[in-house]
Design an enzyme around this catalytic site. Structure first.
Site, PDB file in Angstrom:
ATOM      1  CE  LYS A 151    -129.067  50.458  31.950  1.00  0.00           C
ATOM      2  NZ  LYS A 151    -128.345  49.250  31.570  1.00  0.00           N
ATOM      3  CG  ASP A 180    -131.911  53.527  26.257  1.00  0.00           C
ATOM      4  OD1 ASP A 180    -131.005  53.010  25.580  1.00  0.00           O
ATOM      5  OD2 ASP A 180    -132.889  52.882  26.659  1.00  0.00           O
ATOM      6  CG  HIS A 181    -125.721  52.981  25.217  1.00  0.00           C
ATOM      7  ND1 HIS A 181    -126.155  52.210  26.255  1.00  0.00           N
ATOM      8  CD2 HIS A 181    -125.092  52.141  24.364  1.00  0.00           C
ATOM      9  CE1 HIS A 181    -125.811  50.949  26.040  1.00  0.00           C
ATOM     10  NE2 HIS A 181    -125.161  50.876  24.892  1.00  0.00           N
ATOM     11  CD  GLU A 219    -124.785  42.489  26.420  1.00  0.00           C
ATOM     12  OE1 GLU A 219    -123.863  43.313  26.398  1.00  0.00           O
ATOM     13  OE2 GLU A 219    -125.493  42.291  27.416  1.00  0.00           O
ATOM     14  CG  ASP A 238    -128.088  45.540  32.472  1.00  0.00           C
ATOM     15  OD1 ASP A 238    -127.709  46.669  32.842  1.00  0.00           O
ATOM     16  OD2 ASP A 238    -127.416  44.808  31.720  1.00  0.00           O
ATOM     17  CG  HIS A 243    -130.554  49.212  26.302  1.00  0.00           C
ATOM     18  ND1 HIS A 243    -130.418  50.564  26.513  1.00  0.00           N
ATOM     19  CD2 HIS A 243    -129.548  48.626  26.992  1.00  0.00           C
ATOM     20  CE1 HIS A 243    -129.373  50.771  27.307  1.00  0.00           C
ATOM     21  NE2 HIS A 243    -128.833  49.614  27.613  1.00  0.00           N
TER      22      HIS A 243
HETATM   23  C1  BG6 Z   1    -125.700  48.466  29.131  1.00  0.00           C
HETATM   24  C2  BG6 Z   1    -125.888  47.321  30.090  1.00  0.00           C
HETATM   25  O1  BG6 Z   1    -126.716  49.418  29.305  1.00  0.00           O
HETATM   26  O2  BG6 Z   1    -125.738  47.991  27.806  1.00  0.00           O
HETATM   27  C3  BG6 Z   1    -124.839  46.254  29.858  1.00  0.00           C
HETATM   28  O3  BG6 Z   1    -125.821  47.796  31.415  1.00  0.00           O
HETATM   29  C4  BG6 Z   1    -124.802  45.848  28.418  1.00  0.00           C
HETATM   30  O4  BG6 Z   1    -125.059  45.136  30.688  1.00  0.00           O
HETATM   31  C5  BG6 Z   1    -124.712  47.066  27.508  1.00  0.00           C
HETATM   32  O5  BG6 Z   1    -123.683  45.009  28.212  1.00  0.00           O
HETATM   33  C6  BG6 Z   1    -124.845  46.681  26.047  1.00  0.00           C
HETATM   34  O6  BG6 Z   1    -124.568  47.787  25.251  1.00  0.00           O
HETATM   35  P1  BG6 Z   1    -123.976  47.624  23.788  1.00  0.00           P
HETATM   36  O7  BG6 Z   1    -123.888  49.010  23.269  1.00  0.00           O
HETATM   37  O8  BG6 Z   1    -122.660  46.946  23.942  1.00  0.00           O
HETATM   38  O9  BG6 Z   1    -124.962  46.767  23.054  1.00  0.00           O
END
Ligand code: BG6
Length: 495
Positions: A151, A180-181, A219, A238, A243
């Site tokens: 992304k 999409d992790h 976050e 974002d 997500h």
């Molecule tokens: C990313 C965003 O895809 O996911 C970031 O670009 C965000 O802004 C991050 O901080 C959050 O991922 P995780 O795995 O830390 O919840």
């Protein structure tokens, strides 16, 4: 089963993602025995470095970013598989050099390896890489060669569509892995196990028993050193477009017939199609945006968004978004789905709350309606990793008084965080094994953009006059509380 012989080529090989996520993930896959002995990583980048320095750069980073610390002998066994190719990805010669390098490795191994091209580059570089791969024929084997695209996948509906056209003109859809992790997180995958591995939930999993659903991804971090990227993005692009909508799909999808990529992706895209689209007027009523000002997080003073590096003093970029969606289908008609996400919130925490309806009738004479808590299921995704079911139980002692109690399934009872594979490990292994179940298909990405387009357009055309409207270290702007309070509810993070 182990991967086949594989060469992973990272475009953006000296970038942050390679250092924080990709190489640590490959290293952990190696430690766990998933990688074939014939495995190599080729990092592509413009920097003037060499193989030794490049390996050292990752070794130094492992301590901070790998779930397991590097052990000297294990690292010594893994490091030689990493090499660096200094290259300019706009230059056709780079692909010829890469080709020579790949072919010499394959000649040494005596096999045509699987090739995994990982595009960890800014969107504007996707085109030159695609053209380069096409012209050099490097990814021409549709069975063995795969492209992973990080992304942001486009900037809006139109650019995502163009990107899909560009990629599918060169590669087969089955070769393209849009990552999409969140889908690789253990707790997110567990939503499927929980929903479709149990007979208990399905009869209740609908508008007749569920009052509303909440999805929070909060976050603690701010934009860190990504101000430049984030200014052109914002929370909606974002986090929500990808997500959070993916989490919503997991909660709301119909039961798949098989656990196969196309089937799962069809069921998820059905959900996105069902989301009621907003008119401009709806945006004012059902969507709230926020931007953090200075504040305190865990006793530490932190700057506001506008004071962060790379951010415009007059920025209209949202760092918080809360949205109320409805799904127009039989299962979910009338059930609100409240989504919210923000940076610099009071606490880091991602969770999904399924709120069931109140009992239809008060049986116990001593029970007061306000002391009766409706059943609630909370799926904590991170950092807490558990599932909690709230139910009513008898208060010990004389009389028939009730109190809330809970049943808990805790992931950490079975494994420690260091034993839990990271999202990128799962997803890289899947991509190497050709399993696209947890990746996004072109239509999913486009429909997700379509869902948020009216909000994006409305927000962009009407700059907020209130920004910053929440202090760092809080739960976001007051309007976000009002959004849910209007329906008689409150946001929950934990039970
Ligand atoms: C990313 C965003 O895809 O996911 C970031 O670009 C965000 O802004 C991050 O901080 C959050 O991922 P995780 O795995 O830390 O919840």
């Amino acid at each position: 089963h182990k991967t086949e012989p594989t060469i992973a080529i990272i475009f953006g090989g000296t970038g942050d993602l390679a250092k924080r996520k990709l190489v640590p993930a490959f290293y952990n896959l190696f430690l766990d025995g998933w990688l074939h002995e014939q495995f190599a990583i080729i990092g592509m980048g413009r920097s003037d470095t060499n193989d030794d320095k490049y390996r050292k750069h990752f070794e130094d980073a492992l301590g901070e970013f790998s779930r397991r610390q590097p052990e000297a002998d294990k690292w010594a066994a893994f490091a030689p598989s990493i090499t660096f190719l200094q290259s300019n990805i706009n230059d056709p010669e780079a692909y010829e050099l890469l080709k020579a390098k790949i072919e010499s490795l394959e000649a040494e191994w005596g096999v045509r390896a699987n090739r995994l091209f990982y595009l960890s580059v800014a969107p504007r570089f996707i085109e030159p890489v695609t053209v380069g791969l096409h012209k050099s024929g490097l990814a021409a084997d549709v069975e063995r060669d795969r492209i992973v695209v990080e992304k942001p996948f486009g900037h809006d509906f139109k650019s995502a569509k163009q990107l899909n056209c560009l990629l599918t003109a060169t590669f087969k859809e089955s070769q393209i892995y849009r990552i999409d992790h969140y889908l690789g997180k253990e707790t997110v995958q567990n939503i499927m196990a929980f929903r479709f591995g149990n007979a208990l939930w399905e009869p209740l999993w609908n508008r007749n028993y569920i009052d509303y659903v909440q999805i929070t991804v909060a976050e603690e971090v701010g934009v860190e050193d990504r101000g430049g990227y984030y200014e052109g993005s914002g929370a909606l692009r974002d986090m929500i477009q990808n997500h959070l909508l993916q989490l919503l799909c997991m909660v709301a999808m119909e039961s798949p017939v098989t656990f196969e990529a196309e089937e799962i992706r069809n069921r998820k895209v059905d959900v996105l199609h069902a989301i009621r689209r907003f008119s401009r007027e709806d945006v004012g009523k059902a969507a709230v945006r926020g931007q953090y000002g200075p504040g305190w997080i865990k006793g530490k003073k932190v700057p506001g968004y506008k004071e962060e590096g790379g951010v415009d003093q007059k920025s209209n970029t949202e760092t918080f978004a809360a949205i109320k969606f409805y799904l127009d289908n039989w299962r979910w008609q009338g059930v609100p789905f409240y989504l919210r996400t923000g940076k610099r919130m009071q606490e880091k925490g991602s969770s999904i709350t399924i709120q069931f309806r109140q009992v239809p009738h008060l049986t116990f004479p001593d029970a007061m309606a306000e002391n009766m808590f409706p059943n609630r299921l909370v799926i904590n995704i991170q950092p807490q990793m558990d599932i909690r079911l709230r139910f009513m139980a008898k208060k010990q002692g004389m009389g028939m008084r009730l109190k809330p109690a809970e049943m808990v399934f805790d992931f950490n009872d079975e494994t420690t965080p260091a034993q839990t594979p990271e999202a990128y490990e799962t997803l890289l292994l899947d991509a190497m094994q050709g399993d696209a179940t947890l990746f996004m298909r072109s239509d999913q990405v486009e429909v997700a953009w379509d869902v948020i387009t009216p909000i994006l357009e409305t927000w962009e055309s009407r700059p907020s006059l209130e920004f910053p409207n929440y202090a760092a270290g809080t739960w976001g702007p007051e309007n976000a509380e009002a959004l849910i309070a209007r329906d008689g509810h409150t946001w929950t993070v934990t039970l």
